[in-house]
Design a protein around this motif. Sequence first.
Motif, PDB file in Angstrom:
ATOM      1  N   PRO A 212       0.840  -1.209   0.000  1.00 20.84           N
ATOM      2  CA  PRO A 212       0.000   0.000   0.000  1.00 20.84           C
ATOM      3  C   PRO A 212       0.869   1.250   0.000  1.00 20.84           C
ATOM      4  O   PRO A 212       1.920   1.301   0.630  1.00 20.84           O
ATOM      5  CB  PRO A 212      -0.775  -0.129   1.316  1.00 20.84           C
ATOM      6  N   SER A 214       0.376   5.312   0.697  1.00 24.68           N
ATOM      7  CA  SER A 214      -0.465   6.449   1.059  1.00 24.68           C
ATOM      8  C   SER A 214      -0.004   7.687   0.312  1.00 24.68           C
ATOM      9  O   SER A 214       1.092   7.716  -0.268  1.00 24.68           O
ATOM     10  CB  SER A 214      -0.388   6.684   2.572  1.00 24.68           C
ATOM     11  N   SER A 215      -0.821   8.717   0.356  1.00 21.43           N
ATOM     12  CA  SER A 215      -0.442   9.966  -0.317  1.00 21.43           C
ATOM     13  C   SER A 215       0.798  10.567   0.326  1.00 21.43           C
ATOM     14  O   SER A 215       1.621  11.172  -0.363  1.00 21.43           O
ATOM     15  CB  SER A 215      -1.626  10.956  -0.267  1.00 21.43           C
ATOM     16  N   GLU A 217       3.275   8.886   1.704  1.00 18.75           N
ATOM     17  CA  GLU A 217       4.440   8.126   1.230  1.00 18.75           C
ATOM     18  C   GLU A 217       4.795   8.495  -0.203  1.00 18.75           C
ATOM     19  O   GLU A 217       5.976   8.614  -0.559  1.00 18.75           O
ATOM     20  CB  GLU A 217       4.154   6.630   1.333  1.00 18.75           C
ATOM     21  N   SER A 241      -9.126   8.576  -2.556  1.00 12.56           N
ATOM     22  CA  SER A 241      -8.615   7.884  -1.367  1.00 12.56           C
ATOM     23  C   SER A 241      -7.329   8.536  -0.890  1.00 12.56           C
ATOM     24  O   SER A 241      -6.580   9.113  -1.684  1.00 12.56           O
ATOM     25  CB  SER A 241      -8.365   6.401  -1.682  1.00 12.56           C
ATOM     26  N   ASP A 242      -7.100   8.394   0.431  1.00 11.15           N
ATOM     27  CA  ASP A 242      -5.809   8.831   0.984  1.00 11.15           C
ATOM     28  C   ASP A 242      -4.713   7.812   0.713  1.00 11.15           C
ATOM     29  O   ASP A 242      -3.546   8.083   0.984  1.00 11.15           O
ATOM     30  CB  ASP A 242      -5.934   9.046   2.502  1.00 11.15           C
ATOM     31  N   THR A 243      -5.116   6.635   0.235  1.00  3.45           N
ATOM     32  CA  THR A 243      -4.138   5.601  -0.146  1.00  3.45           C
ATOM     33  C   THR A 243      -4.363   5.295  -1.622  1.00  3.45           C
ATOM     34  O   THR A 243      -4.973   4.298  -2.000  1.00  3.45           O
ATOM     35  CB  THR A 243      -4.312   4.322   0.698  1.00  3.45           C
ATOM     36  N   ARG A 246      -2.596   0.992  -4.061  1.00  4.74           N
ATOM     37  CA  ARG A 246      -2.767  -0.270  -3.339  1.00  4.74           C
ATOM     38  C   ARG A 246      -2.488  -1.389  -4.347  1.00  4.74           C
ATOM     39  O   ARG A 246      -3.306  -1.647  -5.241  1.00  4.74           O
ATOM     40  CB  ARG A 246      -4.171  -0.391  -2.740  1.00  4.74           C
ATOM     41  N   GLY A 287      -6.235   0.206  -5.971  1.00  6.30           N
ATOM     42  CA  GLY A 287      -6.308   1.649  -5.764  1.00  6.30           C
ATOM     43  C   GLY A 287      -6.617   2.374  -7.054  1.00  6.30           C
ATOM     44  O   GLY A 287      -6.741   1.783  -8.133  1.00  6.30           O
TER      45      GLY A 287
END
Length: 704
Positions: A212, A214-215, A217, A241-243, A246, A287
């Motif tokens: 995964p 995230s934004s 990362e 999504s904030d991730t 994925r 994602g």
Amino acid sequence: MPFFSLFRAVTLFYLLQLSGAAFAQVSDDQMRTIFPKLTRVGQVLENSDVTPVYQLDQLLGYVFETNDLTDLPGFSGERINLLIGMDAEGVLVGLKVLNHHEPIFMHGLGERPMIQFINQYEGVKVDKRVIVDSRHSGQNQEGSSTIYIDGVTKATVSVLVINDTVLASALKVARSYLEGFTQPPSVTVREDVFQPYNWRQLLDKELLRYWPLSSAEMAGGLPIALDDYADSEMQQALDESDTPGRYYYAYLNTPVTGKNLLGAEDFDRLQTVLRPGEHALLVVSTGSFSFLEPEFRRGTVPSRLGMSQNGLPVDIRDLDFFDTRVPMLPSDAPELAQVGIFRIKAQSGFDPSQPVTLSLNLDLARNHLIRDQAQLYDSYQLPVDLFDIQVIEEVKPVPLWQRLWLDRWLQIGGLLLALLIVTAAFVWQHRFSSYSQLFHRTRWGVMLFTLFFIGFYAQGQLSVVNIYTLLLQLKKGFDIQVFLLDPVLFVLWTYVFITLFLWGRGVFCGWLCPFGVLQEIVGKVAKVFKLRQVKVPPVVHARLQKLKYLLLLVLLASAFWSVSLAERLAELEPFKTAITLTFVRSWPFVLYAVLLLGIGLFVHKFFCRYLCPLGAGLAVLGKFSLFHWLHRRAECGSPCQLCKVRCDIDSINRDGSVDYDECIQCMECIVILNNKDQCAIELSQSKQKQRSRERQGEIPAQQL
């Protein structure tokens, strides 16, 4: 003065020829002679000297020089440089000689047999086993893994070096750039490891990797926040999504992963799609940010998704496996936004049992002028119990010199037997020479064996060219394998070198030189037909003896200036014409050799005595010999001159001493010395004793 100017000009011409051959660049025209359909020459491949050639955008094959890929010395000690063209299927389509220094082809047989030999490789696929053996030539069966080609008589070592050079360089290129030529992997998949697992179980067993992003990362490697980029795809992903990233990925070649993820039908289909040694990687996304760039085309290499192992990139290419088909993933798999299967080629060196790193390469537009890049990584390793890991030692081919020694065991054995007999004759020479008839038969037996077996059959004629090779090797770095390529010459040179310091040059010149034996036979013919011998005046004889030393200096000096020139000048020796090629050569060389032998009918061993540079070189080293075993009597030379008169080589001085620099150790003088019925001193003393006993009445006068 004009002569020396002409000599310098001719020598400079040969030197420039040699330099030009050594450093000439391969032209497009040379490549086109191999690939007539060539329309475009590609860039030389990185970290190699291999050039791809094309017809428009279609790859025709590769062109390369063997000197860039192999380091196999030829018989001369220098490499044989060939230009080779190989098509995209690994078939050799053309070979050309760029540069070589093989004496047998340069100044013996000529280059035509060499060109005919290499032309036999055209049409040969480099995965075949090629054997140089004229006895089986023409027995090549369609579908056979072995191909036989004709060798070249008198050039065994050279053609075997060419064979190894062609195959080693071509196979190296094929393994690097062509499919289906990789070596067997050291890691194999265990087909017996399988158990039904669903999506969640595959994750728990670490058979499927979840990555995964995230934004935060994703923004970590970028100079500004993700919201500030003008990239529409990224903005849409952030809105959802904030991730946004994925991803799941898995290695598909193992049944426990491939069959559980794809289903039995698609897993079996994958095995038929993959070529031997290839691997497959599944990558899926749940994602909104794709692992493939928007402009990605199916069947190509992705730029956003990357893979590496042990710090080296691993090439992955879309397999376009599903096309319009729907993937049959496990029922508990999440809703997937994207699915892709990527091929990992066999040439990549990928090892599935080792850790692998997947990378996501971001390339985001800040505005219409500025773009920023960032790389995100995830490392993963499959359980090692899925593989059979074997330490496979690379099977190196038996070195050429070892194969030659094994193949020529009969010649080596015969030579060693002859050397044993010669050694015994020298060690026990005085005892042996007292049996004159046995001695003469033995010596002639050895000499005939030298001419026909060592010379004509085993090609064991030493030459000043061998001294060139030694000196040049010492200059640039000694490599004993150059000399081991000819076992007969190696054994003979080793023996001659050792015996030079024991008994001098005569061991070789009088017993083991094939051309020397040929001259002995000519001298014997002259005696049978009672041809009158020309007596060379002592002053002229002494001056002519020095000529061979001058010739030796000229030849050795020329070798350091130009090897090609030195090899031409070495034709002063008639050995190649008379022994190596058995007079099958162009008429000027044959005429020269026959003329020397003809002179030998009237001046015994004329070439040996006055012209032989090899004999001069051996004589120089022979000055350091430890033993002078040709015993002399006090009366030798004063008053007796019998040995001097009978010495055909004229190496006995008037004072009875032996000139070991010129003596060929025929031992005729000690045969005379050790036989009372031949030695003039013994005969004279015997007659004196007979007369003394007669005067004293011990024996009747008629017995005298």
